[in-house]
Design an enzyme around this catalytic site. Structure first.
Site, PDB file in Angstrom:
ATOM      1  N   ARG A 161       0.841  -1.214   0.000  1.00 57.81           N
ATOM      2  CA  ARG A 161       0.000   0.000   0.000  1.00 57.81           C
ATOM      3  C   ARG A 161       0.871   1.258   0.000  1.00 57.81           C
ATOM      4  O   ARG A 161       0.558   2.250  -0.645  1.00 57.81           O
ATOM      5  CB  ARG A 161      -0.915   0.017   1.230  1.00 57.81           C
ATOM      6  CG  ARG A 161      -1.747  -1.239   1.411  1.00 57.81           C
ATOM      7  CD  ARG A 161      -3.021  -1.213   0.572  1.00 57.81           C
ATOM      8  NE  ARG A 161      -3.602  -2.529   0.443  1.00 57.81           N
ATOM      9  CZ  ARG A 161      -4.566  -3.016   1.217  1.00 57.81           C
ATOM     10  NH1 ARG A 161      -5.064  -2.284   2.180  1.00 57.81           N
ATOM     11  NH2 ARG A 161      -5.036  -4.218   1.015  1.00 57.81           N
ATOM     12  N   ASP A 176     -18.412   6.033   8.700  1.00 65.68           N
ATOM     13  CA  ASP A 176     -17.188   5.248   8.532  1.00 65.68           C
ATOM     14  C   ASP A 176     -16.016   6.225   8.587  1.00 65.68           C
ATOM     15  O   ASP A 176     -16.187   7.427   8.360  1.00 65.68           O
ATOM     16  CB  ASP A 176     -17.199   4.508   7.180  1.00 65.68           C
ATOM     17  CG  ASP A 176     -16.295   3.287   7.187  1.00 65.68           C
ATOM     18  OD1 ASP A 176     -16.807   2.162   7.324  1.00 65.68           O
ATOM     19  OD2 ASP A 176     -15.059   3.463   7.078  1.00 65.68           O
TER      20      ASP A 176
HETATM   21  C1  LIG Z   1     -15.283  -5.040   7.738  1.00 70.86           C
HETATM   22  S1  LIG Z   1     -16.094  -3.487   7.554  1.00 70.86           S
HETATM   23  C2  LIG Z   1     -17.656  -3.834   8.352  1.00 70.86           C
HETATM   24  C3  LIG Z   1     -18.827  -3.321   7.547  1.00 70.86           C
HETATM   25  C4  LIG Z   1     -20.201  -3.691   8.134  1.00 70.86           C
HETATM   26  N1  LIG Z   1     -20.379  -3.156   9.456  1.00 70.86           N
HETATM   27  C5  LIG Z   1     -20.390  -5.187   8.140  1.00 70.86           C
HETATM   28  O1  LIG Z   1     -20.394  -5.814   9.203  1.00 70.86           O
HETATM   29  O2  LIG Z   1     -20.544  -5.762   7.053  1.00 70.86           O
HETATM   30  C6  LIG Z   1     -15.242  -2.484   8.795  1.00 70.86           C
HETATM   31  C7  LIG Z   1     -15.378  -0.984   8.550  1.00 70.86           C
HETATM   32  O3  LIG Z   1     -14.903  -0.282   9.709  1.00 70.86           O
HETATM   33  C8  LIG Z   1     -14.287   0.913   9.274  1.00 70.86           C
HETATM   34  N2  LIG Z   1     -13.399   1.421  10.335  1.00 70.86           N
HETATM   35  C9  LIG Z   1     -12.187   0.943  10.729  1.00 70.86           C
HETATM   36  N3  LIG Z   1     -11.677   1.711  11.709  1.00 70.86           N
HETATM   37  C10 LIG Z   1     -12.592   2.684  11.954  1.00 70.86           C
HETATM   38  C11 LIG Z   1     -12.639   3.784  12.861  1.00 70.86           C
HETATM   39  N4  LIG Z   1     -11.642   4.036  13.711  1.00 70.86           N
HETATM   40  N5  LIG Z   1     -13.733   4.572  12.835  1.00 70.86           N
HETATM   41  C12 LIG Z   1     -14.753   4.327  11.976  1.00 70.86           C
HETATM   42  N6  LIG Z   1     -14.767   3.311  11.091  1.00 70.86           N
HETATM   43  C13 LIG Z   1     -13.694   2.499  11.085  1.00 70.86           C
HETATM   44  C14 LIG Z   1     -13.554   0.500   8.009  1.00 70.86           C
HETATM   45  O4  LIG Z   1     -13.272   1.603   7.174  1.00 70.86           O
HETATM   46  C15 LIG Z   1     -14.536  -0.498   7.382  1.00 70.86           C
HETATM   47  O5  LIG Z   1     -15.345   0.104   6.402  1.00 70.86           O
END
Ligand SMILES: C[S@@+](CC[C@H](N)C(=O)[O-])C[C@H]1O[C@@H](n2cnc3c(N)ncnc32)[C@H](O)[C@@H]1O
Length: 280
Positions: A44, A149
């Site tokens: 990345r 997000d």
């Molecule tokens: C695996 S996805 C989960 C999506 C959905 N909630 C589901 O269960 O299908 C995790 C998400 O958490 C977000 N994320 C990670 N760290 C975060 C933070 N500190 N604050 C807000 N969102 C965060 C990521 O960008 C990602 O889109």
């Protein structure tokens, strides 16, 4: 004249640099990056060095660690987040919403507020909206859903609400025709969430591990498969913050491999499979 593609010289990440990077990511987002992610981080970073035409990782670290490095820090963290999601993922929570939560909220006439925290590209908040509209269409008028997000790129996708037809695997034909419409792009393979559903959801970029621009309380919070990337003490802090923004009697639904620990059960009582309720 063709501009020659920029290629940074061969480089590797020293232990000290990896440590500095993972501390920067953790401080900004709460995300824990273990040593097994070194290869992924390097790939990345390579993209960011090329985009910024930098020769060395040291130059990049100066940018992301500096006071004016916020935009690049955000971009870098976005490039590291895991955004995997799907419609009606862990579908028992949508059944729980319809069978246990909405009937309890049906006894009131006040606004209903639901937060999908860590919503990725929008499949989760739209699944919530479909569930409510299908089971209790009369609630639509007082329903608002917040999708948030840390990653601005996935939020842009969520706002557009356009998905490949092949990604709608968990969706019945009935829901497909009621809640999606074909995109007029000549290919006919993508589907867009209908305006009736999109209008129920607003999106906001919120870092769960920073201050929240939240002033009203929620009836339900979905925060699934997101806290799993945080250290246990960061998760504990997050459960407490969710407790503070839930109404008395409100619900928190979390991912299948996440748990609110026993020491927080006086704030959020176990109420089903990875479901917790704030005492009323
Ligand atoms: C695996 S996805 C989960 C999506 C959905 N909630 C589901 O269960 O299908 C995790 C998400 O958490 C977000 N994320 C990670 N760290 C975060 C933070 N500190 N604050 C807000 N969102 C965060 C990521 O960008 C990602 O889109």
């Amino acid at each position: 004249m063709n501009q020659r593609a920029f290629t940074p010289p061969a480089w590797s990440i020293s232990d000290r640099e990896f440590d500095q990077l993972s501390r920067t990511i953790h401080r900004y987002s709460g995300i824990v990056i273990g040593p097994e992610k070194r290869g992924m981080i390097r790939a990345r970073l390579q993209k960011r060095l090329v985009a910024l035409q930098l020769d060395t990782l040291a130059e990049y670290l100066d940018i992301v660690s500096g006071v004016s490095g916020r935009a690049e820090r955000e971009r870098f963290v976005s490039s590291l987040t895991t955004n995997v999601t799907s419609f009606f993922r862990e579908k028992h929570h949508f059944a729980f919403l319809v069978e246990a939560i909405l009937p309890a909220l049906g006894d009131t006439t006040r606004p209903i507020r639901i937060w999908s925290a860590g919503c990725s590209s929008g499949q989760e908040p739209y699944s919530i909206a479909m569930s409510v509209l299908d089971a209790h269409p009369e609630m639509a008028q007082r329903l608002s859903i917040l999708g948030s997000d840390i990653d601005a790129d996935v939020l842009a996708k969520a706002r557009r609400g356009i998905y490949a037809g092949s990604s709608l695997t968990g969706i019945s034909d009935d829901f497909r025709s009621r809640f999606f419409e074909p995109v007029e792009d000549g290919r006919g393979t993508d589907l867009r969430i209908r305006a009736q559903l999109r209008d129920l959801v607003t999106y906001q970029q919120i870092n769960l591990n920073a201050g929240w621009p939240i002033s009203e309380k929620f009836d339900v919070i979905f925060c699934r498969n997101t806290a799993i990337y945080f250290a246990p003490q960061t998760q504990c802090l997050l459960w407490r913050k969710f407790h503070d923004v839930l109404r008395p009697g409100g619900w928190l639904l979390i991912g299948h491999s996440e748990r609110v620990p026993a020491e927080c059960h006086h704030l959020l009582q176990p109420a089903g499979i990875t479901a917790y309720q704030k005492p009323g």
